[in-house]
Design an enzyme around this catalytic site. Structure first.
Site, PDB file in Angstrom:
ATOM      1  N   ARG A   1       0.816  -1.234   0.000  1.00 41.10           N
ATOM      2  CA  ARG A   1       0.000   0.000   0.000  1.00 41.10           C
ATOM      3  C   ARG A   1       0.845   1.279   0.000  1.00 41.10           C
ATOM      4  NH1 ARG A   1      -3.025  -3.141   3.593  1.00 41.10           N
ATOM      5  NH2 ARG A   1      -4.862  -3.973   2.546  1.00 41.10           N
TER       6      ARG A   1
ATOM      7  N   LYS B   1       4.149  12.126 -10.616  1.00 46.90           N
ATOM      8  CA  LYS B   1       3.340  11.294 -11.506  1.00 46.90           C
ATOM      9  C   LYS B   1       4.054   9.962 -11.678  1.00 46.90           C
ATOM     10  CE  LYS B   1       0.697  14.350 -14.520  1.00 46.90           C
ATOM     11  NZ  LYS B   1       0.491  14.780 -15.915  1.00 46.90           N
TER      12      LYS B   1
ATOM     13  N   GLU C   1      11.709  19.694 -23.250  1.00 52.24           N
ATOM     14  CA  GLU C   1      10.897  19.998 -22.057  1.00 52.24           C
ATOM     15  C   GLU C   1      11.377  21.310 -21.423  1.00 52.24           C
ATOM     16  OE1 GLU C   1       8.185  18.307 -21.316  1.00 52.24           O
ATOM     17  OE2 GLU C   1       8.473  16.429 -22.413  1.00 52.24           O
TER      18      GLU C   1
ATOM     19  N   GLU D   1      -3.413  17.787 -11.125  1.00 49.17           N
ATOM     20  CA  GLU D   1      -3.831  18.182 -12.476  1.00 49.17           C
ATOM     21  C   GLU D   1      -5.335  18.427 -12.600  1.00 49.17           C
ATOM     22  OE1 GLU D   1      -1.381  16.444 -15.643  1.00 49.17           O
ATOM     23  OE2 GLU D   1      -3.143  16.501 -16.921  1.00 49.17           O
TER      24      GLU D   1
ATOM     25  N   ARG E   1      -2.000  22.441 -13.733  1.00 54.17           N
ATOM     26  CA  ARG E   1      -0.930  21.508 -14.130  1.00 54.17           C
ATOM     27  C   ARG E   1      -1.062  21.042 -15.583  1.00 54.17           C
ATOM     28  NH1 ARG E   1       1.926  16.735 -10.511  1.00 54.17           N
ATOM     29  NH2 ARG E   1       3.300  15.983 -12.152  1.00 54.17           N
TER      30      ARG E   1
ATOM     31  N   ASN F   1       1.287  20.145 -20.418  1.00 56.43           N
ATOM     32  CA  ASN F   1       1.076  19.370 -21.646  1.00 56.43           C
ATOM     33  C   ASN F   1       1.224  20.224 -22.911  1.00 56.43           C
ATOM     34  OD1 ASN F   1       0.474  16.874 -20.357  1.00 56.43           O
ATOM     35  ND2 ASN F   1      -1.469  17.791 -19.709  1.00 56.43           N
TER      36      ASN F   1
ATOM     37  N   HIS G   1       1.862  13.506 -29.128  1.00 60.19           N
ATOM     38  CA  HIS G   1       1.320  12.143 -28.998  1.00 60.19           C
ATOM     39  C   HIS G   1       0.781  11.641 -30.332  1.00 60.19           C
ATOM     40  CE1 HIS G   1       0.772  12.944 -24.430  1.00 60.19           C
ATOM     41  NE2 HIS G   1       1.943  12.415 -24.694  1.00 60.19           N
TER      42      HIS G   1
ATOM     43  N   HIS H   1      10.336  10.902 -27.516  1.00 54.56           N
ATOM     44  CA  HIS H   1       9.206  11.708 -27.020  1.00 54.56           C
ATOM     45  C   HIS H   1       9.530  13.209 -27.098  1.00 54.56           C
ATOM     46  CE1 HIS H   1       5.834  13.046 -24.689  1.00 54.56           C
ATOM     47  NE2 HIS H   1       6.624  13.559 -23.765  1.00 54.56           N
TER      48      HIS H   1
HETATM   49  N1  GLY Z   1       5.089  15.765 -17.251  1.00 56.89           N
HETATM   50  C1  GLY Z   1       3.967  16.549 -16.960  1.00 56.89           C
HETATM   51  C2  GLY Z   1       3.584  16.563 -15.521  1.00 56.89           C
HETATM   52  O1  GLY Z   1       4.343  16.121 -14.677  1.00 56.89           O
HETATM   53  O2  GLY Z   1       2.522  17.010 -15.193  1.00 56.89           O
END
Ligand code: GLY
Length: 364
Positions: free
Chosen positions: A123, A145, A187, A239, A243, A247, A254, A267
């Site tokens: 958990r 994430k 990025e 998000e 957040r 993107n 994508h 990517h």
């Molecule tokens: N890579 C985008 C984010 O972490 O929200």
């Protein structure tokens, strides 16, 4: 060993530090701050262990705390839910418990996969990110994430699960192939456009000569990127709104990636092309000063990043419909009103996407 730089991440669920170090000396000291720890598990790729274990081994040999390495296969296709069972089993066999620490040592795939394992094993147990690529350093290791892929979708199974700390050893970047540098730089350029101001000027005034782990300018670009992301994550960890700006460029990226079966571009390279599509659409739909189209083209060129692709514009547009961030049949974009002023969830018609893509195709 003190870090060269440190950035505090203030997510709602947890606060932690990103420490930037020149090498691995300092990792042991950082880990000690999280005692009691019963055992340490490095989840990494075998080749990365081959390159770096001679540097980190001594940092991890703490009396009474066994440490083990579990190898995971690199590459997006191995970041699959079906690959998790063998890792859970190994953790159990090796006696992992709720006081164990998982260290995700690698790029984005390793970080996402190991973070997902940490978030679910018993958990949820503690984990740390040790990014070894530029992309993981400025993006995926920060913000919590974690996810694995399902047969029918990338990152379909995952959660928001923050690490205890991020330890960024710049020396790891010394082994990066050019393509990996470019991937991370896309990025950084994205963060520059989103943050605007001085940081964007820094991004704009450098070029591919920063693809060197000892470069002071690279350090500034990395720190600025992490600071920007930290600011966004502190306002919207899960998000719900803001957040989503992270993107920027990703809708077209994508689409291109899936259209070219993930073979033609990394990517980051696809994001680079997608950034220019988003900026063209921003000029057309959101009143962004159109001179930014040429400025961005120049920035991408200076970092050796692609800004157009030969795919059929209408096909790219059609593929944007598969983006999991869409609502119903309308494609939602992140656009810029001006650098530093992003806006998200903007519905865009397929023909508008195709037309923007066609425009960038014609650029030299
Ligand atoms: N890579 C985008 C984010 O972490 O929200």
């Amino acid at each position: 060993m003190n870090p060269i730089r440190e950035v505090q991440i203030k997510a709602f669920s947890k606060e932690y530090k990103v420490q930037i170090h020149s090498d691995f000396r300092g990792l042991g000291e950082t880990i000690k701050k999280f005692y009691p720890i019963s055992s340490i598990f490095i989840l990494t790729e075998r080749k990365l262990s081959g390159l770096f274990s001679k540097f980190y081994e001594s940092e991890l040999s703490c009396p009474g705390i066994p440490y083990h390495e579990i190898y995971i296969k690199g590459g997006e296709k191995n970041k699959h839910i079906l690959r998790t069972a063998e890792v859970y089993n190994k953790l159990i066999e090796l006696g992992a418990d709720r006081k164990s620490l998982i260290i995700a040592l690698g790029g984005g795939v390793v970080g996402d996969f190991a973070g997902f394992i940490a978030s679910t094993f018993q958990r949820g147990i503690r984990f740390a990110q040790v990014p070894t690529t530029l992309l993981a350093s400025v993006d995926s290791s920060v913000g919590g994430k974690v996810a694995v892929n399902a047969d029918l979708g990338k990152n379909m199974i995952g959660s928001f699960y923050q690490p205890e700390f991020v330890y960024l050893p710049l020396i790891a970047l010394s082994t990066l192939p050019k393509r990996e540098w470019r991937c991370g730089m896309a990025e950084i350029v994205k963060h520059g456009l989103l943050s605007g101001g001085e940081y964007l000027e820094k991004v704009r005034s450098n070029d591919k000569s920063v693809y060197d782990h000892t470069s002071p300018e690279l350090l500034e670009l990395i720190v600025g990127s992490i600071l920007y992301k930290s600011n966004v994550v502190s306002q919207d960890e899960r998000e719900a709104g803001l957040r989503k700006v992270l993107n920027l460029g990703h809708t077209t990226a994508h689409a291109i990636e899936s259209l070219t079966n993930y073979r033609r571009y990394s990517h980051g390279e696809a994001v680079s092309i997608g950034l220019l599509t988003a900026i063209i659409l921003s000029a057309e739909k959101q009143g962004l000063d159109p001179s930014w189209i040429e400025s961005l083209r120049k920035i991408l060129k200076a970092y050796d990043l692609p800004y157009h692709d030969k795919s059929k514009s209408t096909q790219v547009a059609k593929h944007t419909l598969h983006d999991k961030k869409n609502v119903g049949n309308s494609v939602r974009f992140v656009l810029l009103q001006s650098p530093g002023n992003p806006i998200w969830d903007i519905p865009i018609e397929l023909e508008e996407i195709a037309s923007a893509f066609r425009k960038q195709k014609k650029m030299d």
